[in-house]
Design a protein around this motif. Sequence first.
Motif, PDB file in Angstrom:
ATOM      1  N   ALA A 163      -6.147  -9.275  14.105  1.00 32.47           N
ATOM      2  CA  ALA A 163      -6.916  -8.268  13.368  1.00 32.47           C
ATOM      3  C   ALA A 163      -7.747  -8.918  12.271  1.00 32.47           C
ATOM      4  O   ALA A 163      -7.357  -9.939  11.699  1.00 32.47           O
ATOM      5  CB  ALA A 163      -5.984  -7.222  12.772  1.00 32.47           C
ATOM      6  N   GLU A 164      -8.877  -8.312  11.974  1.00 35.49           N
ATOM      7  CA  GLU A 164      -9.719  -8.780  10.867  1.00 35.49           C
ATOM      8  C   GLU A 164      -9.318  -8.126   9.554  1.00 35.49           C
ATOM      9  O   GLU A 164      -9.522  -8.699   8.477  1.00 35.49           O
ATOM     10  CB  GLU A 164     -11.188  -8.476  11.183  1.00 35.49           C
ATOM     11  N   ARG A 165      -8.748  -6.938   9.677  1.00 31.84           N
ATOM     12  CA  ARG A 165      -8.319  -6.205   8.480  1.00 31.84           C
ATOM     13  C   ARG A 165      -7.138  -5.317   8.877  1.00 31.84           C
ATOM     14  O   ARG A 165      -7.040  -4.888  10.022  1.00 31.84           O
ATOM     15  CB  ARG A 165      -9.476  -5.376   7.911  1.00 31.84           C
ATOM     16  N   VAL A 166      -6.266  -5.035   7.908  1.00 32.14           N
ATOM     17  CA  VAL A 166      -5.078  -4.242   8.207  1.00 32.14           C
ATOM     18  C   VAL A 166      -4.822  -3.276   7.059  1.00 32.14           C
ATOM     19  O   VAL A 166      -4.975  -3.617   5.886  1.00 32.14           O
ATOM     20  CB  VAL A 166      -3.854  -5.150   8.468  1.00 32.14           C
ATOM     21  N   THR A 167      -4.442  -2.048   7.435  1.00 32.17           N
ATOM     22  CA  THR A 167      -4.065  -1.029   6.459  1.00 32.17           C
ATOM     23  C   THR A 167      -2.598  -0.673   6.673  1.00 32.17           C
ATOM     24  O   THR A 167      -2.189  -0.359   7.800  1.00 32.17           O
ATOM     25  CB  THR A 167      -4.929   0.243   6.613  1.00 32.17           C
ATOM     26  N   GLY A 168      -1.812  -0.750   5.594  1.00 31.70           N
ATOM     27  CA  GLY A 168      -0.414  -0.350   5.647  1.00 31.70           C
ATOM     28  C   GLY A 168      -0.295   1.107   5.261  1.00 31.70           C
ATOM     29  O   GLY A 168      -0.713   1.504   4.171  1.00 31.70           O
ATOM     30  N   LEU A 169       0.273   1.924   6.157  1.00 38.63           N
ATOM     31  CA  LEU A 169       0.312   3.367   5.954  1.00 38.63           C
ATOM     32  C   LEU A 169       1.742   3.886   6.059  1.00 38.63           C
ATOM     33  O   LEU A 169       2.417   3.677   7.071  1.00 38.63           O
ATOM     34  CB  LEU A 169      -0.562   4.057   7.006  1.00 38.63           C
ATOM     35  N   ASN A 170       2.209   4.530   5.002  1.00 37.26           N
ATOM     36  CA  ASN A 170       3.473   5.263   5.022  1.00 37.26           C
ATOM     37  C   ASN A 170       3.227   6.558   4.242  1.00 37.26           C
ATOM     38  O   ASN A 170       3.509   6.649   3.052  1.00 37.26           O
ATOM     39  CB  ASN A 170       4.606   4.449   4.400  1.00 37.26           C
ATOM     40  N   ARG A 171       2.602   7.503   4.938  1.00 30.21           N
ATOM     41  CA  ARG A 171       2.100   8.768   4.382  1.00 30.21           C
ATOM     42  C   ARG A 171       0.875   8.551   3.496  1.00 30.21           C
ATOM     43  O   ARG A 171      -0.020   9.376   3.455  1.00 30.21           O
ATOM     44  CB  ARG A 171       3.183   9.530   3.612  1.00 30.21           C
ATOM     45  N   ARG A 172       0.841   7.473   2.776  1.00 27.36           N
ATOM     46  CA  ARG A 172      -0.337   7.116   1.984  1.00 27.36           C
ATOM     47  C   ARG A 172      -0.597   5.619   2.160  1.00 27.36           C
ATOM     48  O   ARG A 172       0.245   4.891   2.678  1.00 27.36           O
ATOM     49  CB  ARG A 172      -0.136   7.465   0.516  1.00 27.36           C
ATOM     50  N   VAL A 173      -1.755   5.176   1.732  1.00 31.42           N
ATOM     51  CA  VAL A 173      -2.122   3.768   1.884  1.00 31.42           C
ATOM     52  C   VAL A 173      -1.368   2.936   0.856  1.00 31.42           C
ATOM     53  O   VAL A 173      -1.471   3.174  -0.353  1.00 31.42           O
ATOM     54  CB  VAL A 173      -3.643   3.577   1.717  1.00 31.42           C
ATOM     55  N   LEU A 174      -0.610   1.941   1.353  1.00 27.40           N
ATOM     56  CA  LEU A 174       0.106   1.038   0.457  1.00 27.40           C
ATOM     57  C   LEU A 174      -0.647  -0.268   0.261  1.00 27.40           C
ATOM     58  O   LEU A 174      -0.511  -0.903  -0.771  1.00 27.40           O
ATOM     59  CB  LEU A 174       1.521   0.763   0.985  1.00 27.40           C
ATOM     60  N   PHE A 175      -1.401  -0.686   1.263  1.00 33.11           N
ATOM     61  CA  PHE A 175      -2.253  -1.856   1.107  1.00 33.11           C
ATOM     62  C   PHE A 175      -3.370  -1.800   2.136  1.00 33.11           C
ATOM     63  O   PHE A 175      -3.280  -1.112   3.151  1.00 33.11           O
ATOM     64  CB  PHE A 175      -1.466  -3.172   1.216  1.00 33.11           C
ATOM     65  N   ASP A 176      -4.430  -2.537   1.855  1.00 33.83           N
ATOM     66  CA  ASP A 176      -5.586  -2.582   2.745  1.00 33.83           C
ATOM     67  C   ASP A 176      -6.339  -3.874   2.460  1.00 33.83           C
ATOM     68  O   ASP A 176      -6.741  -4.119   1.333  1.00 33.83           O
ATOM     69  CB  ASP A 176      -6.490  -1.376   2.492  1.00 33.83           C
ATOM     70  N   GLY A 177      -6.478  -4.726   3.464  1.00 32.06           N
ATOM     71  CA  GLY A 177      -7.184  -5.982   3.267  1.00 32.06           C
ATOM     72  C   GLY A 177      -6.982  -6.911   4.449  1.00 32.06           C
ATOM     73  O   GLY A 177      -6.426  -6.525   5.485  1.00 32.06           O
TER      74      GLY A 177
END
Length: 251
Positions: free
Chosen positions: A210-224
Amino acid sequence: MSAAEPLGTVTVGPGVAFDQVSLTLGRTLILDHVSFNIRPGSVHALVGPNGGGKSSLIKTLLGQMPHQGRLCLSWPAEPGLIGYVPQALEFDRGLPMTVDDFMAAMCQRLPAFMGLSRKVAPAIGDALERVGMQDKRKRRMGALSGGERQRVLLAQGLIPSPQLLVLDEPMSALDEAGAQVFERLLADWRQSGVTVVWIEHDLAAVKRLAERVTGLNRRVLFDGPPEHTLSPDRLLSLFSTHPTVQGSAHS
């Protein structure tokens, strides 16, 4: 052109912006003010625990879920086609449906019992060849392994050629050979400038592909970028029951 974009690539896929997207089903909060952007022509992964809202988020993207907030697709030209590959295929395994029958049902207007139409037959043959299933076109779908059925699902996602492709855990049932097929397809989509939204549990694959990844657990915890975001402390927070939001990583 981003640093990760191959030289000569023309972006055909859209950028996607989630702006304060929330989703409540009954009394259950599924998505809580989710905001992040997906770059045009990029491979963007979504990671997080089961029940964390990943599938619900892509269903909002596909227009299948009501939501609050704003979701915007920015196409480089005219709006293009959106492809979707589900996590699994639910069907009666006793049905006398061959791989060709399934592809006909999914990819053409002509009823499947009338066979492949001449209009889509070449595309179906090419798609099955790309996923390594050309020699199993006459096999019953119910007789295929889970990994082989997943390859067929990937093939139907190629027809017609999408500019935005949504993948819901496409590697979940794949063996090593199937995973290599998927990686080749991912490289092809990146080279073609397709925007890929990819839900995945295999964090090693996400970090590699992946070029970018979003961590999601009901809301965004990280993105980059995955090399910055997939750290042990962030993953511990992501997969905990009551996550603590950490600062987003930005490139």
